[in-house]
Scaffold this active site. Structure first.
Site, PDB file in Angstrom:
ATOM      1  N   HIS A   1      -6.622   2.129  14.387  1.00 42.84           N
ATOM      2  CA  HIS A   1      -6.968   0.760  13.973  1.00 42.84           C
ATOM      3  C   HIS A   1      -5.823  -0.177  14.314  1.00 42.84           C
ATOM      4  O   HIS A   1      -4.704   0.276  14.579  1.00 42.84           O
ATOM      5  CB  HIS A   1      -7.223   0.696  12.453  1.00 42.84           C
ATOM      6  CG  HIS A   1      -5.987   0.977  11.654  1.00 42.84           C
ATOM      7  ND1 HIS A   1      -5.479   2.249  11.464  1.00 42.84           N
ATOM      8  CD2 HIS A   1      -5.111   0.145  11.028  1.00 42.84           C
ATOM      9  CE1 HIS A   1      -4.371   2.185  10.758  1.00 42.84           C
ATOM     10  NE2 HIS A   1      -4.109   0.916  10.475  1.00 42.84           N
TER      11      HIS A   1
ATOM     12  N   HIS B   1      -2.858   1.872  16.202  1.00 40.52           N
ATOM     13  CA  HIS B   1      -2.096   3.006  15.679  1.00 40.52           C
ATOM     14  C   HIS B   1      -2.963   3.896  14.802  1.00 40.52           C
ATOM     15  O   HIS B   1      -4.059   3.509  14.399  1.00 40.52           O
ATOM     16  CB  HIS B   1      -0.858   2.503  14.913  1.00 40.52           C
ATOM     17  CG  HIS B   1      -1.182   1.576  13.772  1.00 40.52           C
ATOM     18  ND1 HIS B   1      -1.565   0.257  13.947  1.00 40.52           N
ATOM     19  CD2 HIS B   1      -1.214   1.783  12.444  1.00 40.52           C
ATOM     20  CE1 HIS B   1      -1.779  -0.302  12.774  1.00 40.52           C
ATOM     21  NE2 HIS B   1      -1.586   0.596  11.846  1.00 40.52           N
TER      22      HIS B   1
ATOM     23  N   ASP C   1      -3.940  -3.512  12.333  1.00 42.46           N
ATOM     24  CA  ASP C   1      -3.922  -4.069  10.976  1.00 42.46           C
ATOM     25  C   ASP C   1      -4.507  -5.482  10.999  1.00 42.46           C
ATOM     26  O   ASP C   1      -4.304  -6.247  11.939  1.00 42.46           O
ATOM     27  CB  ASP C   1      -2.488  -4.099  10.429  1.00 42.46           C
ATOM     28  CG  ASP C   1      -1.949  -2.694  10.127  1.00 42.46           C
ATOM     29  OD1 ASP C   1      -2.713  -1.714  10.210  1.00 42.46           O
ATOM     30  OD2 ASP C   1      -0.745  -2.596   9.805  1.00 42.46           O
TER      31      ASP C   1
ATOM     32  N   LYS D   1       0.873  -1.182   0.000  1.00 41.60           N
ATOM     33  CA  LYS D   1       0.000   0.000   0.000  1.00 41.60           C
ATOM     34  C   LYS D   1       0.899   1.218   0.000  1.00 41.60           C
ATOM     35  O   LYS D   1       1.936   1.222   0.671  1.00 41.60           O
ATOM     36  CB  LYS D   1      -0.873   0.006   1.259  1.00 41.60           C
ATOM     37  CG  LYS D   1      -1.816   1.192   1.386  1.00 41.60           C
ATOM     38  CD  LYS D   1      -2.515   1.172   2.751  1.00 41.60           C
ATOM     39  CE  LYS D   1      -3.562   2.271   2.868  1.00 41.60           C
ATOM     40  NZ  LYS D   1      -4.019   2.443   4.280  1.00 41.60           N
TER      41      LYS D   1
HETATM   42  C1  OGA Z   1      -2.050   1.776   7.416  1.00 40.45           C
HETATM   43  C2  OGA Z   1      -1.290   2.566   8.401  1.00 40.45           C
HETATM   44  C3  OGA Z   1       0.502   4.077   8.897  1.00 40.45           C
HETATM   45  C4  OGA Z   1       1.368   5.098   8.278  1.00 40.45           C
HETATM   46  O1  OGA Z   1      -2.049   2.152   6.232  1.00 40.45           O
HETATM   47  O2  OGA Z   1      -2.633   0.743   7.836  1.00 40.45           O
HETATM   48  O3  OGA Z   1      -1.444   2.337   9.550  1.00 40.45           O
HETATM   49  O4  OGA Z   1       2.419   5.382   8.861  1.00 40.45           O
HETATM   50  N1  OGA Z   1      -0.403   3.494   7.970  1.00 40.45           N
HETATM   51  O5  OGA Z   1       1.039   5.648   7.221  1.00 40.45           O
HETATM   52 NI    NI Z   2      -2.193   0.335   9.862  1.00 43.25          NI
END
Ligand code: OGA
Ligand code: NI
Length: 286
Positions: free
Chosen positions: A172, A228, A174, A153
């Site tokens: 959330h 987080h 993961d 991602k």
């Molecule tokens: C996510 C996330 C954290 C970030 O995409 O699940 O927690 O540092 N990203 O961008």
């Molecule tokens: Ni995340």
């Protein structure tokens, strides 16, 4: 560190107490990490119409593709992030239609990163397994073994005039087994511990490892999925590159039998990963 037992202890303690830690000296060349960041940034700098070519198909069940959440509301706060999802491993699950053709080096860089990140992931699975007092391969096998899917991602959080009204990503845990994340230099990731939100420190070239829901389940709660969220910056664009390590949808994940006995009952129900995701997404009981 030359002493493997020492590393195992550090990783196991961090996964138990925090559910998150950073790894340095992981063996992925720094210039490859910089290239990964560069090609991702070049993609997000393209005109909107060009990015929309990779848009997640409307109504698609799968998650892959480009999406914009900027302007959406979550609990009274505006969402302020765009993202691109595409799988990078195993080869059989890659859909190249979701990989940007521009910049032209995007594909080669992501292929190289996939191979490098696999080596780190295999070590982490091994050490996390040994940290539970188990044989080295038990945890990875319990999560899908060689069929574990690597979902890349890219998060893109542009500068926001009112960071106080905004969240990049709302709080959330993961869904994944674990997540291997490369951040850029703009801070924003926060971790919830003992009632407080704590800023993750930026260490150039380090990988941020999140324990996700599936390792919490496999370890029967010995390792904790980390809660987080991310904030956004008033002036700078924050970006991050998490790779989510996911069991195949049909794969059943439950507490490892080696960790259970009549005195230690399972704390979680074994479940197909896709059913777990469905329940979490629709806020249904697991
Ligand atoms: C996510 C996330 C954290 C970030 O995409 O699940 O927690 O540092 N990203 O961008
Ligand atoms: Ni995340």
């Amino acid at each position: 560190h030359p002493d493997q037992d020492h590393i195992i202890r550090l990783i196991a303690n961090a996964s138990r107490d925090w559910g998150i830690f950073q790894v340095v000296n992981h063996g992925i060349p720094f210039d490859l990490i910089q290239k990964l960041q560069q090609v991702g940034k070049e993609f997000f700098d393209l005109p909107q119409e060009e990015k929309e070519v990779y848009a997640k198909p409307p109504g698609a069940l799968a998650i892959e593709g480009y999406g914009s959440k900027i302007g959406n509301d979550v609990n009274g706060k505006k969402n302020w992030a765009d993202h691109l999802f595409h799988k990078i491993w195993p080869a059989s699950c890659i859909n190249h239609q979701f990989w940007p053709k521009n910049p032209p080096s995007y594909r080669a860089v992501n292929e190289e990163y996939a191979q490098e990140v696999r080596k780190v992931v295999d070590k982490l699975f091994k050490w996390l397994s040994m940290g539970l007092g188990l044989e080295a391969d038990v945890l990875k096998q319990g999560a899908g073994g060689e069929e574990i899917e690597y979902l890349m991602k890219i998060n893109y959080y542009p500068p926001c005039p009112r960071p106080d009204l905004t969240l990049g990503v709302a709080s959330h845990t993961d869904l994944s087994t674990m997540t291997v994340l490369v951040p850029n230099e703009v801070p924003g990731l926060q971790v919830f511990k003992d009632g407080h939100w704590i800023d993750a420190k930026y260490i150039p070239g380090a990988l941020i490892i999140h324990i996700g829901d599936q390792i919490e389940i496999l370890s029967n709660g010995k390792y904790k999925a980390v809660l987080h969220r991310t904030t956004v910056d008033k002036e700078k664009t924050r970006m991050s590159w998490p790779v989510f390590l996911e069991p195949p949808g049909e794969f059943v994940v439950g507490p490892l039998p080696q960790l259970l006995d009549p005195q230690i009952p399972p704390k979680y129900k074994p479940k197909k990963f896709k059913d777990y995701c469905y329940c979490k997404f629709h806020k249904l009981p697991q």
